[in-house]
Scaffold this motif. Structure first.
Motif, PDB file in Angstrom:
ATOM      1  N   GLY A 403       0.800  -1.234   0.000  1.00 56.49           N
ATOM      2  CA  GLY A 403       0.000   0.000   0.000  1.00 56.49           C
ATOM      3  C   GLY A 403       0.824   1.272   0.000  1.00 56.49           C
ATOM      4  O   GLY A 403       0.421   2.298  -0.527  1.00 56.49           O
ATOM      5  N   TYR A 404       1.972   1.240   0.620  1.00 57.25           N
ATOM      6  CA  TYR A 404       2.879   2.387   0.618  1.00 57.25           C
ATOM      7  C   TYR A 404       4.293   1.856   0.775  1.00 57.25           C
ATOM      8  O   TYR A 404       4.495   0.699   1.180  1.00 57.25           O
ATOM      9  CB  TYR A 404       2.541   3.392   1.731  1.00 57.25           C
ATOM     10  CG  TYR A 404       2.684   2.860   3.138  1.00 57.25           C
ATOM     11  CD1 TYR A 404       3.869   2.997   3.844  1.00 57.25           C
ATOM     12  CD2 TYR A 404       1.616   2.207   3.766  1.00 57.25           C
ATOM     13  CE1 TYR A 404       4.003   2.510   5.137  1.00 57.25           C
ATOM     14  CE2 TYR A 404       1.737   1.718   5.065  1.00 57.25           C
ATOM     15  CZ  TYR A 404       2.923   1.870   5.746  1.00 57.25           C
ATOM     16  OH  TYR A 404       3.068   1.382   7.012  1.00 57.25           O
ATOM     17  N   ASP A 434       4.674   5.271  -5.427  1.00 60.91           N
ATOM     18  CA  ASP A 434       3.705   5.336  -4.346  1.00 60.91           C
ATOM     19  C   ASP A 434       2.274   5.267  -4.880  1.00 60.91           C
ATOM     20  O   ASP A 434       1.395   4.659  -4.282  1.00 60.91           O
ATOM     21  CB  ASP A 434       3.918   6.613  -3.519  1.00 60.91           C
ATOM     22  CG  ASP A 434       5.283   6.591  -2.827  1.00 60.91           C
ATOM     23  OD1 ASP A 434       5.902   5.500  -2.794  1.00 60.91           O
ATOM     24  OD2 ASP A 434       5.736   7.642  -2.353  1.00 60.91           O
ATOM     25  N   CYS A 435       2.066   5.880  -6.051  1.00 61.17           N
ATOM     26  CA  CYS A 435       0.746   5.875  -6.667  1.00 61.17           C
ATOM     27  C   CYS A 435       0.359   4.453  -7.081  1.00 61.17           C
ATOM     28  O   CYS A 435      -0.764   3.993  -6.848  1.00 61.17           O
ATOM     29  CB  CYS A 435       0.796   6.808  -7.867  1.00 61.17           C
ATOM     30  SG  CYS A 435      -0.786   7.066  -8.574  1.00 61.17           S
ATOM     31  N   ARG A 438      -0.520   2.437  -4.039  1.00 57.12           N
ATOM     32  CA  ARG A 438      -1.820   2.809  -3.487  1.00 57.12           C
ATOM     33  C   ARG A 438      -2.964   2.244  -4.332  1.00 57.12           C
ATOM     34  O   ARG A 438      -3.920   1.676  -3.804  1.00 57.12           O
ATOM     35  CB  ARG A 438      -1.928   4.340  -3.412  1.00 57.12           C
ATOM     36  CG  ARG A 438      -3.211   4.796  -2.752  1.00 57.12           C
ATOM     37  CD  ARG A 438      -3.292   6.285  -2.630  1.00 57.12           C
ATOM     38  NE  ARG A 438      -2.078   6.842  -2.069  1.00 57.12           N
ATOM     39  CZ  ARG A 438      -1.811   8.144  -1.989  1.00 57.12           C
ATOM     40  NH1 ARG A 438      -2.670   9.012  -2.471  1.00 57.12           N
ATOM     41  NH2 ARG A 438      -0.693   8.583  -1.456  1.00 57.12           N
ATOM     42  N   GLU A 439      -2.823   2.382  -5.642  1.00 59.65           N
ATOM     43  CA  GLU A 439      -3.904   1.899  -6.515  1.00 59.65           C
ATOM     44  C   GLU A 439      -4.091   0.397  -6.377  1.00 59.65           C
ATOM     45  O   GLU A 439      -5.213  -0.112  -6.351  1.00 59.65           O
ATOM     46  CB  GLU A 439      -3.592   2.253  -7.974  1.00 59.65           C
ATOM     47  CG  GLU A 439      -3.938   3.704  -8.273  1.00 59.65           C
ATOM     48  CD  GLU A 439      -3.432   4.173  -9.628  1.00 59.65           C
ATOM     49  OE1 GLU A 439      -2.889   3.332 -10.394  1.00 59.65           O
ATOM     50  OE2 GLU A 439      -3.564   5.377  -9.912  1.00 59.65           O
ATOM     51  N   VAL A 442      -5.925  -0.238  -3.116  1.00 62.39           N
ATOM     52  CA  VAL A 442      -7.337   0.155  -3.157  1.00 62.39           C
ATOM     53  C   VAL A 442      -8.134  -0.853  -3.984  1.00 62.39           C
ATOM     54  O   VAL A 442      -9.241  -1.261  -3.599  1.00 62.39           O
ATOM     55  CB  VAL A 442      -7.479   1.595  -3.711  1.00 62.39           C
ATOM     56  CG1 VAL A 442      -8.935   1.935  -3.991  1.00 62.39           C
ATOM     57  CG2 VAL A 442      -6.878   2.602  -2.725  1.00 62.39           C
ATOM     58  N   GLN A 481       0.373   7.750   4.483  1.00 61.76           N
ATOM     59  CA  GLN A 481      -0.603   6.782   5.003  1.00 61.76           C
ATOM     60  C   GLN A 481      -2.000   7.373   5.195  1.00 61.76           C
ATOM     61  O   GLN A 481      -2.997   6.661   5.047  1.00 61.76           O
ATOM     62  CB  GLN A 481      -0.112   6.194   6.330  1.00 61.76           C
ATOM     63  CG  GLN A 481       1.080   5.274   6.169  1.00 61.76           C
ATOM     64  CD  GLN A 481       1.566   4.757   7.522  1.00 61.76           C
ATOM     65  OE1 GLN A 481       0.970   3.879   8.111  1.00 61.76           O
ATOM     66  NE2 GLN A 481       2.655   5.320   8.001  1.00 61.76           N
ATOM     67  N   LEU A 484      -3.811   7.262   1.990  1.00 60.17           N
ATOM     68  CA  LEU A 484      -4.077   5.856   1.657  1.00 60.17           C
ATOM     69  C   LEU A 484      -5.250   5.332   2.495  1.00 60.17           C
ATOM     70  O   LEU A 484      -6.175   4.694   1.957  1.00 60.17           O
ATOM     71  CB  LEU A 484      -2.816   5.023   1.920  1.00 60.17           C
ATOM     72  CG  LEU A 484      -2.980   3.512   1.795  1.00 60.17           C
ATOM     73  CD1 LEU A 484      -3.343   3.112   0.361  1.00 60.17           C
ATOM     74  CD2 LEU A 484      -1.701   2.793   2.232  1.00 60.17           C
TER      75      LEU A 484
END
Ligand code: BGC
Length: 712
Positions: A403-404, A434-435, A438-439, A442, A481, A484
């Motif tokens: 996630g990160y 980082d993107c 995160r994607e 999610v 975070q 996120l």
């Protein structure tokens, strides 16, 4: 309380009379990074010290910070001071001390450099993870039992850092302006308790200055308060490089100089001290006094030969054993704090879970080998991911996405050489990476949420942020975070948010998260405890030992006083630290001091507060009204009355942890010495005074008050 006997002082005196000045000087400064010189002709061994406070540090070379890299110095990684305080269970502090004392002795050491008992003035202090609480009573109760446990093993505990080492920024030179009242009521009591109640055998002088005087040159702290008022009869040691001048430290009650460089003969208490004695600038009696304290403690630890040359029996200790790992687990289990649990989301129904999504870099991290001098070469440390998989077993598919991005912290082996400089953190941000992370998280969370499968986020801090030598610059979660978590809660409103960290963080999304669980750096088995709380194998009973403010701006050390400055800081908030401020000024907080939920519920009744001889007795009946066995912490706060001075509306005066099966009722009695219950430092008189009465509040946190009474 004195641990030093007349026999100890007699032997110390006799040996002192035999020593040459050179030998004496050798005994009061480092001859290695963690030892002094012995006197072989008289059978006096070197004094061997080690960090502390969460386990015995790895073996280093005598004159360099590089580890020996052997396989025989792995130890139990014990829960941090903040985790220990979070248990509100002094018996567990004692068990921790016993384990640490045995491991210290087992590793052949004489002094363990802990407990760390500075009061947490700001959430940003880099060493908060080592410290216990914002409250002196909770800190003192845990410290006393910890010291008693350590000293069972012919090992000296070392209460550090004396005093008010509340920030890391400019820690060697910062001057802290603190009122007598704040010193007496907040910053000194845990040290006083360690000395007077536990008989701690050593105290470490802090780096910083207090009211213009360097702690290791501070006659008021080291002589007037520590020796004269509290009757301390152990030895004092400087923090490593806390001595900056020979005469000024030699003339006060600073006994042993330690530092970080290998030029041992040039230490202030080495050749320069010898020369100062020769010139008549420092009297040899001052040197004798220091050596006497060292010898007394050595004899109390059974390190010195008897008159006939035979050695007394000394406890052997042992380390890296299964029973101390069990102690680490016992403590960790009671340290996890269930901050929020709407809709009874927790515990997970382990029988119905078929798959689990775990998100967050702290799920896949260990933290023992970091943080500064508190680093541990742990026998092992389970990661939350390992603990969850191991708890849930082979029928549950556990999927992990980070996630990160957070680099696993690897402490530079010789960081301590450079530890006298302020250091800056690094920001390893990479937007594209980082993107993507995160994607990915999610998308996985959405799929799990739609299928009704559980998701656990494991985030927080690490020792890039909770770190000796550096304070955090803000209270926000690092590595993006917050954004996120917000994005995850958008698609997975039932996501369980958990943390591993050493100090509070802002949680702007907290109202949206249904379940939040907090865990500290809590030892070899800390992750097991977290997993057990999530699955319900353990009913949480940790309570916050410090306030989690909404934002840093709310924190009085920042909004009223100054913090983190170089050169000079003002403790203008005085005694209004932590909940003393938030309660008195009615400031909203994210989670209040003492807060901690359980999977069961407790009812309180029959409060009775009365004086019994020299104590104030607070009694009430607590009933487990839920369907699970559980522990709660009965907390007694007093609002002193009739003092004529401005006082906090509530101050913790005592507490008790109680274990109840469903339906069980028990009377809980908290006895508080009257001088402690009603005592306060009068600003007008500049001395201790006693209030005539108090409003008494009993509850499960400073804001969840269940019963009130008046003490007239
Ligand atoms: C720390 C102490 C520690 C000492 C020895 C210093 O940097 O402040 O807490 O005991 O080093 O490692």
């Amino acid at each position: 309380m004195t641990v030093i006997t007349e026999a100890n002082t007699a032997k110390a005196r006799a040996l002192l009379a035999e020593l040459t000045l050179d030998e004496k000087i050798g005994m009061i400064h480092a001859a290695g990074l963690f030892r002094t010189e012995g006197v072989p002709r008289l059978g006096i061994p070197p004094f061997r010290m080690d960090d502390g406070p969460m386990g015995v540090r790895a073996e280093l070379h005598n004159d360099s910070w590089v580890p020996l890299y052997n396989t025989r110095d792995y130890v139990t990684y014990l829960p941090s001071g903040s985790a220990l305080a979070s248990t509100w269970n002094p018996d567990l502090a004692y068990a921790t001390g016993v384990a640490l004392g045995e491991e210290t002795r087992g590793r052949g050491k004489d002094v363990i450099l802990g407990p760390s008992i500075n009061i947490k003035r700001s959430p940003l202090c880099g060493r908060n993870f080592e410290y216990m609480s914002e409250d002196p009573v909770l800190t003192a109760e845990q410290a006393v039992r910890y010291v008693e446990g350590v000293q069972e093993s012919d090992v000296a505990a070392c209460a550090k850092h004396f005093a008010a080492n509340s920030q890391e920024t400019d820690r060697l030179y910062v001057d802290e302006a603190i009122s007598n009242r704040a010193l007496r009521e907040l910053y000194l009591p845990a040290f006083e308790a360690a000395v007077k109640r536990a008989g701690v055998l050593s105290v470490m002088g802090a780096y910083n200055l207090v009211n213009g005087v360097r702690c290791c040159e501070n006659g008021w702290l080291l002589d007037d308060v520590l020796r004269d008022e509290w009757d301390f009869d152990g030895f004092t040691v400087s923090d490593w490089s806390g001595v900056k001048r020979t005469k000024e430290s030699a003339e006060v009650g600073l006994d042993v100089e330690m530092s970080v460089t290998p030029d041992f003969d040039d230490y202030y208490f080495a050749n320069p001290l010898k020369e100062a004695v020769a010139r008549g600038e420092v009297s040899e009696q001052d040197v004798d006094r220091k050596v006497f304290h060292v010898l007394c403690v050595m004899d109390a630890l059974h390190m010195l030969p008897d008159g006939d040359g035979t050695r007394p029996v000394r406890k052997a200790g042992r380390y890296a054993t299964l029973d101390y790992l069990q102690t680490a687990l016992d403590v960790a289990r009671e340290s996890v704090v269930l901050l929020k649990n709407d809709d009874g989301l927790l515990p997970l129904d382990a029988d119905r879970v078929t798959r689990l999504l775990v998100i967050g870099a702290n799920a896949d991290r260990v933290h023992s080998n970091g943080g500064g001098s508190a680093e541990i070469k742990a026998l092992y440390e389970k990661s939350p991911l390992l603990a969850l998989c191991s708890q849930l077993g082979g029928n549950v598919k556990v999927e992990y996405v980070p996630g990160y991005h957070a680099e696993q912290v690897v402490q530079d082996v010789s960081w301590q050489e450079g530890s006298l400089e302020n250091s800056a953190g690094s920001d390893d941000a990479d937007e594209a990476r980082d993107c993507t992370l995160r994607e990915e998280a999610v998308a996985r969370a959405r799929a799990y949420s739609e299928a009704g499968d559980p998701i656990v986020f494991v985030g927080g801090l690490d020792h890039e942020h909770d770190l000796e030598g550096r304070d955090r610059t803000d209270m926000t979660l690092p590595y993006g975070q917050d954004a996120l978590i917000e994005a995850l809660l958008d698609v997975a409103p039932n996501m369980i948010v958990t943390f591993v960290a050493g100090s509070p963080v802002e949680m702007p999304w907290a109202d949206r998260a249904k379940a939040i669980v907090w865990s500290w750096y809590s030892g070899s088995e800390g992750a097991t405890a977290l997993a057990e709380v999530l699955t319900g194998a353990v009913n949480p009973s940790g309570h916050l030992p410090e306030t989690f403010p909404m934002t840093l701006d709310d924190c009085p050390a920042h909004s009223i006083g100054t913090f983190g400055h170089e050169g000079h800081v003002e403790y203008t908030e005085d005694i209004y630290v932590g909940y003393r401020y938030y309660e008195t000024k009615d400031v909203p907080v994210r989670f209040c001091f003492g807060h901690g939920l359980s999977y069961t519920t407790f009812e309180y009744a029959d409060l009775d507060v009365r004086r019994v001889d020299d104590t104030v007795r607070v009694a009430c009946t607590v009933t487990n009204t839920g369907s699970r066995e559980g522990k709660t912490v009965v907390q007694a706060y007093f609002g002193l009355e009739g003092t004529g001075e401005d006082r906090p509306v509530k101050e913790l005066k005592g507490f008790a942890k109680v274990d109840l099966v469903p339906g069980e009722s028990r009377q809980v009695i908290i006895d508080i010495p009257e001088a402690k219950a009603l005592g306060y430092w009068s600003v007008g008189a500049d001395k201790w005074a006693t209030a005539w009465g108090a409003a008494v509040y009993v509850g499960e946190s400073v804001r969840d008050i269940r019963l009130t009474a008046d003490l007239d």
